[in-house]
Design an enzyme around this catalytic site. Structure first.
Site, PDB file in Angstrom:
ATOM      1  N   ARG A  50     -17.715  11.521  14.541  1.00 27.68           N
ATOM      2  CA  ARG A  50     -17.014  11.422  13.253  1.00 27.68           C
ATOM      3  C   ARG A  50     -15.511  11.410  13.509  1.00 27.68           C
ATOM      4  NH1 ARG A  50     -16.325  15.842  10.760  1.00 27.68           N
ATOM      5  NH2 ARG A  50     -18.474  16.556  10.886  1.00 27.68           N
ATOM      6  N   TYR A 102      -7.348  -3.740  -8.122  1.00 32.31           N
ATOM      7  CA  TYR A 102      -8.776  -3.972  -7.892  1.00 32.31           C
ATOM      8  C   TYR A 102      -9.609  -3.017  -8.773  1.00 32.31           C
ATOM      9  CZ  TYR A 102     -13.270  -3.907  -5.526  1.00 32.31           C
ATOM     10  OH  TYR A 102     -14.612  -3.956  -5.249  1.00 32.31           O
ATOM     11  N   ASP A 174      -2.346  -2.722  -0.735  1.00 26.75           N
ATOM     12  CA  ASP A 174      -3.651  -3.306  -0.458  1.00 26.75           C
ATOM     13  C   ASP A 174      -3.395  -4.746  -0.004  1.00 26.75           C
ATOM     14  OD1 ASP A 174      -6.126  -4.637  -0.653  1.00 26.75           O
ATOM     15  OD2 ASP A 174      -6.844  -3.316  -2.247  1.00 26.75           O
ATOM     16  N   LYS A 199     -13.936  -8.363   3.274  1.00 26.40           N
ATOM     17  CA  LYS A 199     -13.491  -9.685   2.837  1.00 26.40           C
ATOM     18  C   LYS A 199     -13.061 -10.533   4.043  1.00 26.40           C
ATOM     19  CE  LYS A 199     -14.362  -7.581  -0.983  1.00 26.40           C
ATOM     20  NZ  LYS A 199     -13.351  -6.888  -1.774  1.00 26.40           N
TER      21      LYS A 199
HETATM   22  C1  LIG Z   1     -13.218  -5.643  -2.360  1.00 23.82           C
HETATM   23  C2  LIG Z   1     -11.884  -5.062  -2.520  1.00 23.82           C
HETATM   24  C3  LIG Z   1     -11.670  -3.682  -2.388  1.00 23.82           C
HETATM   25  C4  LIG Z   1     -12.813  -2.703  -2.153  1.00 23.82           C
HETATM   26  O1  LIG Z   1     -13.401  -2.873  -0.905  1.00 23.82           O
HETATM   27  P1  LIG Z   1     -14.943  -2.557  -0.595  1.00 23.82           P
HETATM   28  O2  LIG Z   1     -15.079  -2.938   0.841  1.00 23.82           O
HETATM   29  O3  LIG Z   1     -15.769  -3.396  -1.517  1.00 23.82           O
HETATM   30  O4  LIG Z   1     -15.149  -1.106  -0.842  1.00 23.82           O
HETATM   31  C5  LIG Z   1     -10.382  -3.209  -2.492  1.00 23.82           C
HETATM   32  N1  LIG Z   1      -9.346  -4.039  -2.740  1.00 23.82           N
HETATM   33  C6  LIG Z   1      -9.511  -5.359  -2.882  1.00 23.82           C
HETATM   34  C7  LIG Z   1      -8.329  -6.221  -3.152  1.00 23.82           C
HETATM   35  C8  LIG Z   1     -10.779  -5.918  -2.779  1.00 23.82           C
HETATM   36  O5  LIG Z   1     -10.939  -7.234  -2.946  1.00 23.82           O
END
Ligand SMILES: *Cc1c(COP(=O)(O)O)cnc(C)c1O
Length: 383
Positions: A50, A102, A174, A199
């Protein structure tokens, strides 16, 4: 690290390109939850997985290098990375957060953080005067996401960082939509870069993962402590999948964003479509800033029909795109923000953000753009 190379080369030639002991050219997957200690008095580099594991650590070092940071952290999802980073805050703190954040982050801030006595205010991050006016004495964090989702608004990262620094706040960004291939927020002064590696970084719709990167030693220590305390770490198989996806990140981002620009221009000319959101379009209010702070407009765009019925009909008639939640994959993904990414947002809030019932979001994949255009054309002609 591998500073001397450009990012395209760095993706392949970093310190993990060859495994020291065996010469393996793919990072070994260490399925070990614990590590033998050879000495009674002094523990080795790894103790319990962990805290750290060699496979996860390889990914963490690679992403730190790519983002120009000193320390990276891999989590079990983008939301795990984002939620853990929010734990840097304490009860009584206040967060200024972009209003078109998001959907999952919106849910976390409004329904979870609020329970722990951490306040928030949503702001239009493109309006710097509004940002300054909403600062409070206890504001400890400005949270940005640029381009935003799904209306692709552009936040001026440097100006936000300046406001944050003047007021002794941290800045989180982000960077899921552009990745370090196109945008390096740490170099613009941001403190914590966050990713949904589900993504573009993973890129193949086969893994859920999140990453965080910092450039400050002290912040790195705090985040390492939180990662181990909260425990939402990324498993070794998934760490390997993200490492594998990263190798082709540059070619994927380049090809997909070129096609996105072509599609945005094409959609803009179509009379059936009311609005196209893409910062690569001349009339986009954020284009100038985007050209300064990033090297591309990315592979995601949104477009709006006048009615829900038209959006529905379009989705039913196109053949190539996958109709799904998510983005950033090799295949083109079409999604309906109203019920998908922003389904957890109250309708009034959603409409206020321009996420209407006619809006579709498109994440452009690696298909030949002419095939995508032909497909869209046959769908629009038969709406
Ligand atoms: C998908 C997404 C998230 C969340 O990520 P997960 O891997 O689905 O938990 C956060 N920010 C953006 C811009 C996203 O497209």
């Amino acid at each position: 690290m591998s500073e001397q190379y450009r990012i395209q080369t760095k993706l392949l030639h970093n310190e993990h390109k060859v495994h020291q002991e065996t010469g393996a050219v793919s990072v070994p997957i260490h399925h070990s939850s614990t590590f033998h200690q050879y000495s009674f008095d002094k523990f080795g580099n790894y103790e319990y997985a962990r805290g750290s594991n060699p496979t996860r650590k390889a990914l963490e070092e690679v992403i730190a290098d790519l983002e120009g940071g000193i320390r990276g952290f891999a989590f079990s999802s983008g939301m795990a990375a984002i939620s853990t980073a929010f734990m840097l805050l304490s009860k009584g703190d206040h967060v200024l957060i972009t209003e078109d954040v998001y959907g999952g982050t919106y849910r976390f801030v409004t329904q979870v953080l609020s329970k722990f006595g951490i306040e928030h205010t949503f702001v239009d991050m493109t309006n710097l005067e509004e940002v300054v006016s909403k600062l409070k004495a206890n504001t400890k964090l400005i949270y940005i996401e640029t381009p935003s989702n799904p209306t692709l608004k552009i936040t001026d990262i440097k100006s936000i960082v300046k406001i944050a620094k003047t007021n002794k706040c941290l800045t989180f960004c982000d960077n899921t939509f552009l990745t370090p291939v196109f945008q390096k927020p740490l170099e613009l002064g941001v403190d914590v870069v966050l990713h949904s590696a589900t993504k573009f970084l993973g890129g193949h719709s086969d893994v859920v993962a999140g990453l965080a990167v910092v450039k400050d030693e002290e912040l790195g220590e705090q985040l390492a402590f939180l990662q181990n305390s909260f425990g939402a770490i990324l498993g070794v198989q998934d760490s390997w999948l993200v490492l594998r996806g990263l190798k082709t990140l540059h070619v994927r981002m380049k090809a997909s964003s070129q096609s996105a620009q072509i599609l945005a221009n094409w959609l803009y000319e179509r009379k059936e479509i009311k609005t196209v959101y893409y910062s690569g379009l001349e009339h986009h209010p954020g284009k100038v800033i985007q050209d300064q702070q990033s090297s591309s407009h990315g592979a995601v765009l949104s477009f709006e029909f006048s009615t829900r019925q038209q959006a529905k009909s379009f989705v039913e008639k196109v053949k190539l795109p996958v109709f799904a939640v998510s983005l950033g994959a090799v295949e083109t993904i079409l999604s309906y923000p109203a019920t998908m990414s922003h389904g957890s947002m109250p309708e009034a809030e959603r409409l206020k953000r321009g996420i209407t019932d006619g809006l579709l979001r498109l994440s452009v994949g690696l298909e030949d753009v002419n095939d995508l255009i032909s497909d869209f054309e046959q769908a629009l002609d038969r709406l």
